[in-house]
Motif scaffolding. Sequence first.
Motif, PDB file in Angstrom:
ATOM      1  N   ARG A  22      13.202 -12.140  21.872  1.00  0.00           N
ATOM      2  CA  ARG A  22      13.540 -13.376  22.798  1.00  0.00           C
ATOM      3  C   ARG A  22      14.672 -13.558  23.123  1.00  0.00           C
ATOM      4  NH1 ARG A  22       9.237 -16.196  24.944  1.00  0.00           N
ATOM      5  NH2 ARG A  22       7.835 -15.589  23.110  1.00  0.00           N
ATOM      6  N   GLY A  23      15.136 -14.266  23.945  1.00  0.00           N
ATOM      7  CA  GLY A  23      16.259 -14.297  24.353  1.00  0.00           C
ATOM      8  C   GLY A  23      16.660 -15.767  24.186  1.00  0.00           C
ATOM      9  N   SER A  24      18.144 -15.992  24.325  1.00  0.00           N
ATOM     10  CA  SER A  24      18.771 -17.110  24.034  1.00  0.00           C
ATOM     11  C   SER A  24      18.759 -18.026  22.907  1.00  0.00           C
ATOM     12  CB  SER A  24      18.451 -18.231  25.375  1.00  0.00           C
ATOM     13  OG  SER A  24      18.670 -17.605  26.742  1.00  0.00           O
ATOM     14  N   HIS A  25      17.657 -18.367  22.603  1.00  0.00           N
ATOM     15  CA  HIS A  25      17.236 -19.102  21.252  1.00  0.00           C
ATOM     16  C   HIS A  25      15.839 -18.930  20.644  1.00  0.00           C
ATOM     17  CE1 HIS A  25      14.797 -22.522  22.946  1.00  0.00           C
ATOM     18  NE2 HIS A  25      15.911 -22.350  23.866  1.00  0.00           N
ATOM     19  N   VAL A  26      15.794 -19.055  19.257  1.00  0.00           N
ATOM     20  CA  VAL A  26      14.512 -18.881  18.872  1.00  0.00           C
ATOM     21  C   VAL A  26      13.548 -19.855  19.333  1.00  0.00           C
ATOM     22  CG1 VAL A  26      13.407 -19.032  16.571  1.00  0.00           C
ATOM     23  CG2 VAL A  26      15.679 -18.163  16.579  1.00  0.00           C
ATOM     24  N   VAL A  27      12.275 -19.606  19.136  1.00  0.00           N
ATOM     25  CA  VAL A  27      11.086 -20.498  19.530  1.00  0.00           C
ATOM     26  C   VAL A  27       9.948 -20.304  18.746  1.00  0.00           C
ATOM     27  CG1 VAL A  27      11.357 -20.431  21.994  1.00  0.00           C
ATOM     28  CG2 VAL A  27       9.979 -18.628  21.155  1.00  0.00           C
ATOM     29  N   SER A  28       8.923 -21.221  18.422  1.00  0.00           N
ATOM     30  CA  SER A  28       8.119 -21.163  17.587  1.00  0.00           C
ATOM     31  C   SER A  28       6.880 -22.022  17.984  1.00  0.00           C
ATOM     32  CB  SER A  28       8.747 -21.837  16.043  1.00  0.00           C
ATOM     33  OG  SER A  28       8.948 -23.011  16.098  1.00  0.00           O
ATOM     34  N   GLY A  29       5.850 -21.703  17.156  1.00  0.00           N
ATOM     35  CA  GLY A  29       4.530 -22.375  17.622  1.00  0.00           C
ATOM     36  C   GLY A  29       3.416 -21.350  18.094  1.00  0.00           C
ATOM     37  N   PRO A  30       2.085 -21.740  17.903  1.00  0.00           N
ATOM     38  CA  PRO A  30       1.091 -21.053  18.247  1.00  0.00           C
ATOM     39  C   PRO A  30       0.876 -20.189  19.665  1.00  0.00           C
ATOM     40  CG  PRO A  30       0.249 -22.911  17.274  1.00  0.00           C
ATOM     41  CD  PRO A  30       1.692 -23.010  17.678  1.00  0.00           C
ATOM     42  N   LYS A  31       1.584 -20.737  20.679  1.00  0.00           N
ATOM     43  CA  LYS A  31       1.672 -20.420  22.007  1.00  0.00           C
ATOM     44  C   LYS A  31       2.846 -19.314  21.790  1.00  0.00           C
ATOM     45  CE  LYS A  31       4.745 -24.126  24.056  1.00  0.00           C
ATOM     46  NZ  LYS A  31       4.679 -24.996  25.346  1.00  0.00           N
ATOM     47  N   PHE A  32       3.524 -19.063  21.104  1.00  0.00           N
ATOM     48  CA  PHE A  32       4.383 -18.077  21.106  1.00  0.00           C
ATOM     49  C   PHE A  32       4.284 -16.940  20.272  1.00  0.00           C
ATOM     50  CE2 PHE A  32       6.953 -21.693  22.368  1.00  0.00           C
ATOM     51  CZ  PHE A  32       7.122 -21.466  23.668  1.00  0.00           C
ATOM     52  N   SER A  33       3.199 -17.076  19.390  1.00  0.00           N
ATOM     53  CA  SER A  33       2.795 -16.046  18.466  1.00  0.00           C
ATOM     54  C   SER A  33       2.616 -14.448  18.857  1.00  0.00           C
ATOM     55  CB  SER A  33       1.683 -16.639  17.350  1.00  0.00           C
ATOM     56  OG  SER A  33       0.289 -16.684  18.433  1.00  0.00           O
ATOM     57  N   PHE A  55       3.679 -12.718  21.379  1.00  0.00           N
ATOM     58  CA  PHE A  55       5.092 -11.875  21.446  1.00  0.00           C
ATOM     59  C   PHE A  55       6.394 -12.176  20.636  1.00  0.00           C
ATOM     60  CE2 PHE A  55       2.832 -11.998  25.384  1.00  0.00           C
ATOM     61  CZ  PHE A  55       2.967 -10.500  25.846  1.00  0.00           C
ATOM     62  N   GLY A  56       6.156 -13.186  19.988  1.00  0.00           N
ATOM     63  CA  GLY A  56       7.075 -13.630  18.895  1.00  0.00           C
ATOM     64  C   GLY A  56       8.289 -14.475  19.264  1.00  0.00           C
ATOM     65  N   GLY A  57       8.966 -15.070  18.206  1.00  0.00           N
ATOM     66  CA  GLY A  57      10.035 -16.226  18.770  1.00  0.00           C
ATOM     67  C   GLY A  57      11.474 -15.802  18.322  1.00  0.00           C
ATOM     68  N   HIS A  58      11.490 -14.630  17.317  1.00  0.00           N
ATOM     69  CA  HIS A  58      12.833 -14.362  16.864  1.00  0.00           C
ATOM     70  C   HIS A  58      13.626 -13.635  17.940  1.00  0.00           C
ATOM     71  CE1 HIS A  58      12.825 -15.145  12.613  1.00  0.00           C
ATOM     72  NE2 HIS A  58      11.793 -14.525  12.728  1.00  0.00           N
ATOM     73  N   THR A  59      15.163 -13.853  17.783  1.00  0.00           N
ATOM     74  CA  THR A  59      15.877 -13.218  18.950  1.00  0.00           C
ATOM     75  C   THR A  59      16.163 -11.986  18.731  1.00  0.00           C
ATOM     76  OG1 THR A  59      17.924 -14.032  17.993  1.00  0.00           O
ATOM     77  CG2 THR A  59      16.860 -15.500  19.692  1.00  0.00           C
ATOM     78  N   PHE A  78      19.636   2.926  12.366  1.00  0.00           N
ATOM     79  CA  PHE A  78      20.207   2.344  13.285  1.00  0.00           C
ATOM     80  C   PHE A  78      19.528   1.079  13.675  1.00  0.00           C
ATOM     81  CE2 PHE A  78      21.526   6.702  13.642  1.00  0.00           C
ATOM     82  CZ  PHE A  78      22.864   6.704  13.845  1.00  0.00           C
ATOM     83  N   PHE A  79      20.537   0.321  14.200  1.00  0.00           N
ATOM     84  CA  PHE A  79      19.948  -1.318  14.494  1.00  0.00           C
ATOM     85  C   PHE A  79      20.669  -1.489  15.714  1.00  0.00           C
ATOM     86  CE2 PHE A  79      19.660  -1.677   9.790  1.00  0.00           C
ATOM     87  CZ  PHE A  79      18.297  -2.338   9.693  1.00  0.00           C
ATOM     88  N   VAL A  80      20.036  -2.101  16.721  1.00  0.00           N
ATOM     89  CA  VAL A  80      20.708  -2.639  17.956  1.00  0.00           C
ATOM     90  C   VAL A  80      20.549  -4.179  18.087  1.00  0.00           C
ATOM     91  CG1 VAL A  80      20.849  -2.437  20.505  1.00  0.00           C
ATOM     92  CG2 VAL A  80      20.386  -0.456  19.019  1.00  0.00           C
ATOM     93  N   ASP A  81      21.748  -4.808  17.875  1.00  0.00           N
ATOM     94  CA  ASP A  81      21.756  -6.071  17.974  1.00  0.00           C
ATOM     95  C   ASP A  81      21.168  -6.735  16.584  1.00  0.00           C
ATOM     96  OD1 ASP A  81      23.325  -6.410  20.045  1.00  0.00           O
ATOM     97  OD2 ASP A  81      21.782  -6.951  21.408  1.00  0.00           O
ATOM     98  N   ALA A  82      21.748  -7.977  16.052  1.00  0.00           N
ATOM     99  CA  ALA A  82      21.205  -8.747  14.969  1.00  0.00           C
ATOM    100  C   ALA A  82      20.826 -10.037  15.173  1.00  0.00           C
ATOM    101  CB  ALA A  82      22.467  -8.482  13.861  1.00  0.00           C
ATOM    102  N   GLY A  83      20.029 -10.407  16.253  1.00  0.00           N
ATOM    103  CA  GLY A  83      19.414 -11.807  16.491  1.00  0.00           C
ATOM    104  C   GLY A  83      18.623 -12.058  15.031  1.00  0.00           C
ATOM    105  N   THR A  84      18.203 -13.281  15.217  1.00  0.00           N
ATOM    106  CA  THR A  84      17.271 -13.751  13.827  1.00  0.00           C
ATOM    107  C   THR A  84      16.430 -12.863  13.432  1.00  0.00           C
ATOM    108  OG1 THR A  84      15.828 -14.954  15.497  1.00  0.00           O
ATOM    109  CG2 THR A  84      17.646 -15.922  14.494  1.00  0.00           C
ATOM    110  N   GLY A  85      15.707 -11.832  14.473  1.00  0.00           N
ATOM    111  CA  GLY A  85      14.680 -10.903  13.852  1.00  0.00           C
ATOM    112  C   GLY A  85      15.223  -9.990  12.732  1.00  0.00           C
TER     113      GLY A  85
END
Length: 276
Positions: free
Chosen positions: A10-21, A23-27, A41-48
Motif C-alpha cells: 500500500r502507498g502513502s499510509h496504512v488502510v484497514s477494514g474489510p474492503k481492503f482485506s 490486497f492488504g493495508g500495510h505500506t 534482503f529487504f526492500v523498504d521498511a513500511g509497516t509491513g
Amino acid sequence: MMEITCFGCRGSHVVSGPKFSAFGGHTTSYRILSPECETAFFVDAGTGICNAVLPDSIRKAVLFFTHTHLDHIVGFPFLPALQKKGFELTICGPVAAYGAGIKDIMTTLFAPAFFPVCWNEFPAHIRFFDFQDETQTIFDGTEIQAFRLPHSCTTLGCRLKIGNHTAAFCFDAELEALSADETEKIGRLIEGSDLLIADGTYTAEEYENGRRGFGHSAAETAAVFAERFFIKQLGISHHSPTADDNTLTTREQLLKKRFSKLDLSFLREGMTISLS
C-alpha cells in the motif's frame, strides 16, 4: 531460486477494514530469500516489515531503502530481526540532495522525540552503506545495482541478482516523467528481468486528470515499460489508499485484458512470488 514475499504494497499510509482485506493495508516492504544466499534482503521498511520474520538459520540481512518518505521507513524499528543478538543488518539507502547519508536520516527517525530506543541499542548489529545513482555492489554473492528514479525526494530503484535470477524494484517512481534517454538507460539495466515490481498508483485517466507531477505512475505506464524491455513478470505495487479491493480487482482485470501477453498481477499482502 529466489522467493519474493510482499509484506506490504500500500502507498502513502496504512488502510484497514474489510474492503481492503484482499490486497492488504500495510505500506511497502518486500523480503527476498534464496537458498543460494545466506543473507536475506529487504526492500523498504513500511509497516509491513513488522511481520517479516526470518528463518532462524539466517543471521544476516541487507535492508535497501529506495527513499526515506515515512511510508517506506516507519516500520523499521519493529523489524523482528533487530531483537536477535548477534544478527548482522546492513542498512542501504540514498544520499539526500542536501548531502545527508542514510545513517544521518535513520538516526533522526530514532531521535527521542519519535522513538524511545536508539538504533544502536538493539541486540542486532547495524551498519550503514550509502547508495547513489549507478552504485553497484555485491553482498554475499548477491549483486545490487541502483538507479535514480523521478520522485519528490532522492529515490532509487534497484536490480537484485542472485544466481541466475534477477528482480527489479521501482517503487515511488513517476515513469512518465523520465526522458527518452533515462527510460532507455533504466530499461537496459533491468532488461529481461524475471520480475519487475513497479509503482502503479493510478490509472492512466487519473494520472492525466490531476495526478501528473505527484511522483507516481499509472499502472498502464508500468505495463508498457515492462513489455518494451522484455520483463518476464510484472507486479503492480504502491496501491492508492483510496483504492479498495473491488477497485483494484477491476483495474487488474482490465490491465490483464489489455496486456494479454504480459504476465501481470496487482500484488497482494502475504503473496510470495517464486523465481525458479
